[in-house]
Design a protein around this motif. Structure first.
Motif, mmCIF file in Angstrom:
data_model
loop_
_atom_site.group_PDB
_atom_site.id
_atom_site.type_symbol
_atom_site.label_atom_id
_atom_site.label_comp_id
_atom_site.label_asym_id
_atom_site.label_seq_id
_atom_site.Cartn_x
_atom_site.Cartn_y
_atom_site.Cartn_z
ATOM 1 N N ILE A 271 0.850 -1.234 0.184
ATOM 2 C CA ILE A 271 -0.110 0.285 0.220
ATOM 3 C C ILE A 271 0.864 1.199 0.243
ATOM 4 N N SER A 272 1.480 1.404 0.605
ATOM 5 C CA SER A 272 2.515 2.338 1.041
ATOM 6 C C SER A 272 3.595 2.542 -0.119
ATOM 7 N N VAL A 273 4.475 1.640 -0.306
ATOM 8 C CA VAL A 273 5.135 1.982 -1.938
ATOM 9 C C VAL A 273 4.272 2.224 -3.040
ATOM 10 N N SER A 274 3.489 2.172 -3.010
ATOM 11 C CA SER A 274 2.273 1.676 -4.686
ATOM 12 C C SER A 274 2.025 3.122 -4.388
ATOM 13 N N GLY A 275 1.502 3.730 -3.394
ATOM 14 C CA GLY A 275 0.541 5.142 -3.494
ATOM 15 C C GLY A 275 2.112 6.639 -3.519
ATOM 16 N N MET A 276 2.931 6.149 -2.979
ATOM 17 C CA MET A 276 4.327 7.182 -2.836
ATOM 18 C C MET A 276 4.558 7.226 -4.248
ATOM 19 N N ILE A 277 4.796 5.915 -4.926
ATOM 20 C CA ILE A 277 5.735 6.348 -6.073
ATOM 21 C C ILE A 277 4.988 7.233 -7.219
ATOM 22 N N TYR A 278 3.705 7.341 -6.794
ATOM 23 C CA TYR A 278 2.930 8.594 -7.771
ATOM 24 C C TYR A 278 2.833 9.810 -7.286
ATOM 25 N N ARG A 279 3.272 9.821 -5.946
ATOM 26 C CA ARG A 279 3.500 11.681 -5.495
ATOM 27 C C ARG A 279 4.619 11.766 -4.503
ATOM 28 N N MET A 280 6.099 10.879 -5.742
ATOM 29 C CA MET A 280 6.832 11.297 -5.156
ATOM 30 C C MET A 280 7.432 12.740 -5.447
ATOM 31 N N LYS A 281 6.953 13.617 -6.767
ATOM 32 C CA LYS A 281 7.900 14.370 -6.806
ATOM 33 C C LYS A 281 7.565 15.706 -5.845
ATOM 34 N N GLN A 282 6.202 15.525 -5.340
ATOM 35 C CA GLN A 282 6.293 16.852 -3.835
ATOM 36 C C GLN A 282 6.136 16.565 -3.134
ATOM 37 N N ASN A 283 6.377 15.280 -2.606
ATOM 38 C CA ASN A 283 6.549 14.612 -1.829
ATOM 39 C C ASN A 283 8.662 15.191 -1.573
ATOM 40 N N ALA A 284 9.521 14.277 -2.046
ATOM 41 C CA ALA A 284 10.902 14.447 -2.215
ATOM 42 C C ALA A 284 11.273 15.952 -1.947
ATOM 43 N N VAL A 285 10.013 17.020 -2.490
ATOM 44 C CA VAL A 285 10.632 18.248 -2.651
ATOM 45 C C VAL A 285 10.546 18.446 -0.830
ATOM 46 N N GLY A 286 9.409 18.629 0.279
ATOM 47 C CA GLY A 286 9.228 18.340 1.376
ATOM 48 C C GLY A 286 10.490 18.147 2.145
ATOM 49 N N LEU A 287 10.279 16.417 1.903
ATOM 50 C CA LEU A 287 11.773 15.576 2.070
ATOM 51 C C LEU A 287 12.827 16.302 2.461
ATOM 52 N N ALA A 288 13.523 16.749 0.900
ATOM 53 C CA ALA A 288 14.474 17.905 0.818
ATOM 54 C C ALA A 288 14.703 19.240 1.970
ATOM 55 N N ASN A 289 13.599 19.236 1.733
ATOM 56 C CA ASN A 289 13.631 20.528 2.804
ATOM 57 C C ASN A 289 13.738 20.127 4.525
ATOM 58 N N ILE A 290 13.112 18.853 4.547
ATOM 59 C CA ILE A 290 13.449 18.637 6.261
ATOM 60 C C ILE A 290 14.893 18.176 6.155
ATOM 61 N N CYS A 291 15.222 17.731 5.338
ATOM 62 C CA CYS A 291 16.775 18.051 5.384
ATOM 63 C C CYS A 291 17.752 19.021 5.283
ATOM 64 N N ILE A 292 17.602 19.592 4.762
ATOM 65 C CA ILE A 292 18.377 20.767 4.911
ATOM 66 C C ILE A 292 18.372 21.549 6.068
ATOM 67 N N LEU A 293 16.835 21.864 6.322
ATOM 68 C CA LEU A 293 16.613 22.704 7.776
ATOM 69 C C LEU A 293 17.690 21.757 8.712
ATOM 70 N N SER A 294 17.089 20.288 9.469
ATOM 71 C CA SER A 294 17.958 19.310 10.464
ATOM 72 C C SER A 294 19.647 19.640 10.346
ATOM 73 N N THR A 295 20.095 20.080 8.814
ATOM 74 C CA THR A 295 21.369 20.402 8.606
ATOM 75 C C THR A 295 22.197 21.029 9.201
ATOM 76 N N GLY A 296 20.803 22.484 8.734
ATOM 77 C CA GLY A 296 21.306 23.648 9.208
ATOM 78 C C GLY A 296 21.344 23.766 11.294
ATOM 79 N N VAL A 297 19.888 23.165 11.176
ATOM 80 C CA VAL A 297 19.851 23.135 13.064
ATOM 81 C C VAL A 297 20.845 22.846 13.553
ATOM 82 N N LEU A 298 21.845 20.876 12.947
ATOM 83 C CA LEU A 298 22.745 20.751 13.375
ATOM 84 C C LEU A 298 23.956 21.528 13.795
#
Length: 661
Positions: A271-298
């Motif tokens: 369920i999770s893999v099949s669902g995310m694979i078609y919306r990953m473009k939007q998700n990827a940007v959000g995940l990258a934002n989280i990663c960069i903010l986390s790196t900045g905090v650390l």
């Protein structure tokens, strides 16, 4: 139509969508409060009464700029999540008869409510905390704590102007989205999936190349300050690489998981893999934002904490003696007279020296090319990383200062490198070649040289005649920027801090009266200045760290909310065909573990790759305790990881409540 129709409808819309708006309102309030506090601190007259006030004020003003830019970008970003969920509601209003100009009025009232509420609450919250933050800053830099309450009208006005401007831009952006969309697009905006992007492997390779190039620059850059352009390029490359890797790499990972039948054909993974694979473009940007903010905090919190904790080590490195005279005169005899006059003043003032150090030295800059030090006035930008500071001390003075009995033949030298080791067995300076007889493990302290951002080579010459010859040659080339032969006289004392301050003033008066040239340094006076700089950086670092953590929390929350509404109907169908609630929970856990912990792992890798570069920056600031920086970085990562896990646990439950309704 009733004049109160739109205000009431706007209030009703905000109330019904409180699950979406409450985190957004809290974020706005917190950001307004933080901007006001930092702005108010930069204007607080109490700072002017503290030592190090100029550096602290500058740090606070810099913090205002960072928070202002962050507020503009981040509030725009989070508002896009709200608009995505509200478009369906606006589309329904449009179909029921509302025209677009009616929707404009509705959105205007909603934005007005948000602006009035968040500005009022944020300013009240900021004003209430302002005194506490001022007391905290005063405590950190050891300043006196004044009585009374300070309210800055200028800070209030600038805060209101900034955030009203941001809310206006957000409102105009919302109008643009409504104007360019038709009713059907609005109605289905919240349910529009992402098409699977093409050319993912090309993007993944490009992302790896960008990230790898950024890592290479971060690890190989010798002097991050003189090579500031390369540091900037490294940061940009890693940011671009992060976005490309999340956009391409996450798709590639999901495809690999999908091709692994033993993993994919399990209910919680399917369920999770099949669902995310078609919306990953939007998700990827959000995940990258989280990663960069986390790196900045650390990075921010680890560096500022290391500077604050290692304050005493930094002061000892920069000021090896409590009081130090740098006698600087073209005539060496005059410089010697200045030293003797200070020693006489020392006796007359009753300042007892517990440990003394005195030596003559010559210092000037050069460019290192293989084993040759090239002395020139013209330095190209590409040569900045090769700039070295050379400090020459006669053997006689070195032995006396260090209590040694070393010997040198003509053409031989002793060498000590303070940061980067000189690896060649010989060195050439001007037209003379020198053989390195011994590499020293320590060298007499010199605070001014320690403060130099360039790597320094401390060279012990056989006699004073050799140093005089070097002085004449560098004087001929460097002319007005050439260095003089100086005398360093430093000592420690048991005198009280006030007595040390008074003695420093007396030395300056003595030098002015007799026409002596030089500098008198005191670690007591410098301590407050250092506290102003590093205390301010620590305060801003913690403040911005909290701001970035808040941003990370909100991005994660809205991502889970957005995903929940997108997946609600899909999970409802799956439950109707036999999927249990336990299987829904298992699928959610699989989704979190499979993809959403990638930002934390990637942030950890970014921090590890940036460690050498930031460690060198800290060393340039005389923070030479690498172990302490490593420990601070490790603790910050562990604390952040725990917070990250807690945040995801809470938001995963919110996601589950939405999809199971």
């Amino acid at each position: 139509m009733n004049k109160l129709f739109y205000p009431k409808l706007a209030a009703s819309g905000l109330k019904k969508n409180r699950r979406l708006y409450i985190p957004y309102l809290l974020t706005c309030i917190f950001t307004v409060a933080m901007f006001y506090i930092v702005k108010s601190l930069s204007l607080n007259p109490g700072l002017s009464d503290m030592v190090g006030d100029a550096t602290m004020t500058f740090t606070m003003k810099f913090g205002c700029v960072v928070i202002g830019l962050f507020a503009l970008i981040f509030l725009f970003y989070t508002n896009s999540f709200l608009m995505k969920q509200r478009k369906k509601e606006f589309g329904l209003f449009h179909i029921l008869g509302m025209e677009k100009h009616h929707l404009y009025r509705l959105i205007a009232w909603e934005n007005l409510y948000v602006a009035i509420f968040t500005l009022t609450a944020g300013l009240l919250f900021g004003i209430a905390l302002d005194k506490a933050m001022f007391l905290l800053v005063s405590r950190m830099i050891g300043g006196e704590i004044p009585l009374g309450f300070f309210l800055s009208p200028r800070a209030v006005v600038e805060t209101m102007v900034l955030f009203l401007g941001i809310y206006t831009l957000i409102f105009l952006n919302a109008l643009r989205q409504i104007k360019t969309a038709n009713p059907i697009e609005l109605l289905h905006a919240g349910n529009m999936g992402e098409k699977e992007p093409k050319a993912k492997w090309f993007m993944a390779i490009l992302g790896l190349l960008c990230t790898g190039a950024g890592y290479y620059l971060a690890i190989t850059t010798e002097n991050p300050v003189t090579s500031l352009f390369l540091v900037f390029v490294a940061v940009i490359l890693v940011v671009i690489g992060t976005y490309l890797l999340f956009t391409a790499g996450s798709i590639a990972l999901l495809k690999v998981l999908k091709s692994h039948k033993g993993y994919y054909y399990k209910t919680r993974h399917f369920i999770s893999v099949s669902g995310m694979i078609y919306r990953m473009k939007q998700n990827a940007v959000g995940l990258a934002n989280i990663c960069i903010l986390s790196t900045g905090v650390l990075l921010m919190v680890a560096c500022t904490t290391s500077l604050m904790v290692g304050m005493e080590d930094i002061i000892r490195s920069r000021y090896p003696n409590q009081l130090a005279l740098y006698a600087d005169d073209e005539n060496l005899e005059t410089a010697g007279e200045a030293v003797e006059a200070v020693k006489q003043l020392q006796k007359e003032s009753g300042i007892e020296a517990t440990q003394e150090m005195e030596y003559r030295y010559l210092a000037f800059g050069a460019i290192l090319q293989e084993d040759t030090f090239l002395v020139t006035r013209e330095i190209k930008l590409t040569e900045m990383d090769s700039v070295q500071s050379l400090m020459f001390v006669p053997l006689e003075d070195y032995n006396k200062a260090m209590g040694e009995n070393k010997t040198l033949k003509p053409g031989e030298v002793l060498l000590y490198s303070n940061r980067t080791e000189y690896k060649h067995p010989r060195m050439k300076i001007f037209d003379r070649n020198y053989v390195i007889k011994e590499r020293l493990k320590s060298f007499p302290g010199n605070g001014i040289i320690a403060a130099n951002i360039a790597n320094t080579q401390f060279i012990v010459m056989p006699n004073m005649e050799d140093i005089q010859e070097l002085y004449e040659k560098q004087k001929e080339i460097l002319t007005d920027i050439a260095g003089n032969i100086r005398i360093y006289y430093g000592f420690d004392t048991n005198a009280k801090e006030k007595e040390q301050e008074e003695f420093q003033k007396a030395v300056y008066n003595l030098m002015a009266e007799n026409g002596y040239y030089g500098t008198m340094e005191s670690s007591v006076n410098a301590r407050q200045s250092f506290m102003g700089i590093y205390g301010g950086l620590f305060f801003i670092g913690i403040f911005l760290g909290l701001l970035f953590v808040m941003a990370t929390v909100l991005i994660i929350y809205y991502k889970q909310i957005s995903e929940g509404y997108d997946d609600k109907e899909r999970f409802a169908i799956m439950q109707k065909v036999g999927m249990s609630r336990e299987e829904v929970k298992a699928s959610i856990r699989s989704q979190v573990v499979t993809v959403f912990f990638l930002p934390l792992i990637t942030a950890g890798i970014h921090v590890a790759a940036a460690f050498p570069m930031f460690n060198k920056i800290l060393i340039l600031m005389n923070m030479e305790n690498t172990e302490m920086y490593a420990v601070c970085t490790g603790i910050c990562f562990l604390v952040f990881a725990v917070m990250y896990v807690v945040i995801y646990s809470i938001t995963a439950r919110t996601y589950y409540r939405i999809v199971s309704q």
